[in-house]
Write a protein that holds these residues in place. Structure first.
Motif, PDB file in Angstrom:
ATOM      1  N   ARG A 111       0.839  -1.212   0.000  1.00  0.00           N
ATOM      2  CA  ARG A 111       0.000   0.000   0.000  1.00  0.00           C
ATOM      3  C   ARG A 111       0.870   1.258   0.000  1.00  0.00           C
ATOM      4  N   ARG A 112       1.956   1.229   0.759  1.00  0.00           N
ATOM      5  CA  ARG A 112       2.860   2.383   0.785  1.00  0.00           C
ATOM      6  C   ARG A 112       3.440   2.659  -0.594  1.00  0.00           C
ATOM      7  N   LEU A 113       3.900   1.619  -1.268  1.00  0.00           N
ATOM      8  CA  LEU A 113       4.508   1.795  -2.592  1.00  0.00           C
ATOM      9  C   LEU A 113       3.483   2.231  -3.631  1.00  0.00           C
ATOM     10  N   GLU A 114       2.262   1.729  -3.510  1.00  0.00           N
ATOM     11  CA  GLU A 114       1.202   2.173  -4.423  1.00  0.00           C
ATOM     12  C   GLU A 114       0.900   3.655  -4.222  1.00  0.00           C
ATOM     13  N   ALA A 115       0.867   4.078  -2.959  1.00  0.00           N
ATOM     14  CA  ALA A 115       0.626   5.496  -2.668  1.00  0.00           C
ATOM     15  C   ALA A 115       1.774   6.359  -3.181  1.00  0.00           C
ATOM     16  N   GLU A 116       3.001   5.895  -3.011  1.00  0.00           N
ATOM     17  CA  GLU A 116       4.160   6.647  -3.496  1.00  0.00           C
ATOM     18  C   GLU A 116       4.135   6.745  -5.024  1.00  0.00           C
ATOM     19  N   ALA A 117       3.745   5.656  -5.683  1.00  0.00           N
ATOM     20  CA  ALA A 117       3.668   5.679  -7.152  1.00  0.00           C
ATOM     21  C   ALA A 117       2.580   6.639  -7.624  1.00  0.00           C
TER      22      ALA A 117
END
Length: 259
Positions: free
Chosen positions: A44-50
């Motif tokens: 979820r963190r990486l999706e938000a960062e992307a």
């Protein structure tokens, strides 16, 4: 020896997208609840960062498109609606790189984040300026003329810093300032330089209102920034107007001025 859940969680918290893909494959057989939860949190963190990176890319990409690949100055105003304090216009010219993470419409940011971003913007910008129109001038000529004056003064200040501008990106409706004008509805959420202009303008104006609150504490300018909150209106009815008020905006709830 198997890694502890804490070790795995730490690695996942620090992983970029490529590292996460490797870790996820290596942990495919690990069914511990703590590991599964850490994997999902990292995803979820990486999706938000992307998603945020894509949003920032869009701010800069649209700006390049509207400027035809040339240099754009973004302009935005703060303080059109208050009954006290100046009208403030910011103007910013940003380079393509480095990009500024977190750029957004100033209204979508916390005060602390605005302050941090304003400092970055001023450091990175090719040129920037903030211009004000004081309350007595707004009363004398009206808001439309005040906006035109402040925008034109800001453009002149940018060009006075030696920057040749190809496009003037203006948040909102047409002002017919210049043949280079390009209007962008909700531009402070769509174009990098307009977002930057909205941030530096709001930080500057908020600072002015906090300082005026020390001189005229009865009106709560540090909290309401000159907008017509209930407490502000009540203070006007009790105290009358101070020199910071726009008299033409206060006719519905004024007494004789006490200043």
């Amino acid at each position: 020896m198997n890694q502890t859940v804490a070790d795995i969680r730490k690695r996942l918290q620090e992983a970029d997208a490529a590292e996460f893909a490797v870790l996820e494959r290596s942990l495919v057989a690990d069914t511990r609840k703590g590991v599964l939860s850490a994997i999902e949190t990292a995803r979820r963190r990486l999706e938000a960062e992307a998603a945020e990176a894509a949003r920032i890319d869009g701010l800069y990409s649209l700006e390049r498109e509207l400027a035809g690949g040339g240099i754009a100055v973004g302009l935005d105003e703060v303080g059109r609606g208050p009954v006290a304090g100046p009208l403030t216009v910011g103007a910013v010219v940003l380079p393509p790189e480095p990009r500024i993470p977190g750029l957004n419409d100033s209204k979508q940011l916390t005060a602390q984040h605005r302050e941090e971003l304003a400092a970055q913007i001023k450091e990175i910008a090719l040129a920037w300026t903030v211009q004000h129109v004081e309350p007595e001038s707004i009363d004398a000529v009206g808001m439309t003329a005040s906006l035109r004056f402040a925008f034109l003064k800001a453009i002149g200040a940018i060009e006075g810093q030696g920057v040749s501008v190809d496009a003037i990106l203006l948040d909102g409706n047409p002002m017919h300032l210049d043949s280079r004008e390009v209007n962008v509805i909700k531009g402070d959420a769509k174009c990098a330089s307009i977002a930057a202009a909205s941030i530096v303008a709001k930080v500057e104006r908020d600072g002015i209102m906090r300082r005026w609150a020390e001189t005229y504490p009865a009106y709560g300018f540090d909290a309401n920034k000159g907008y017509a909150s209930k407490d502000h209106i009540d203070a006007i009815k009790e105290q009358g107007l101070c020199p910071l008020h726009r008299k033409s905006f206060c006719t519905a709830f004024t007494q004789e001025t006490l200043f």
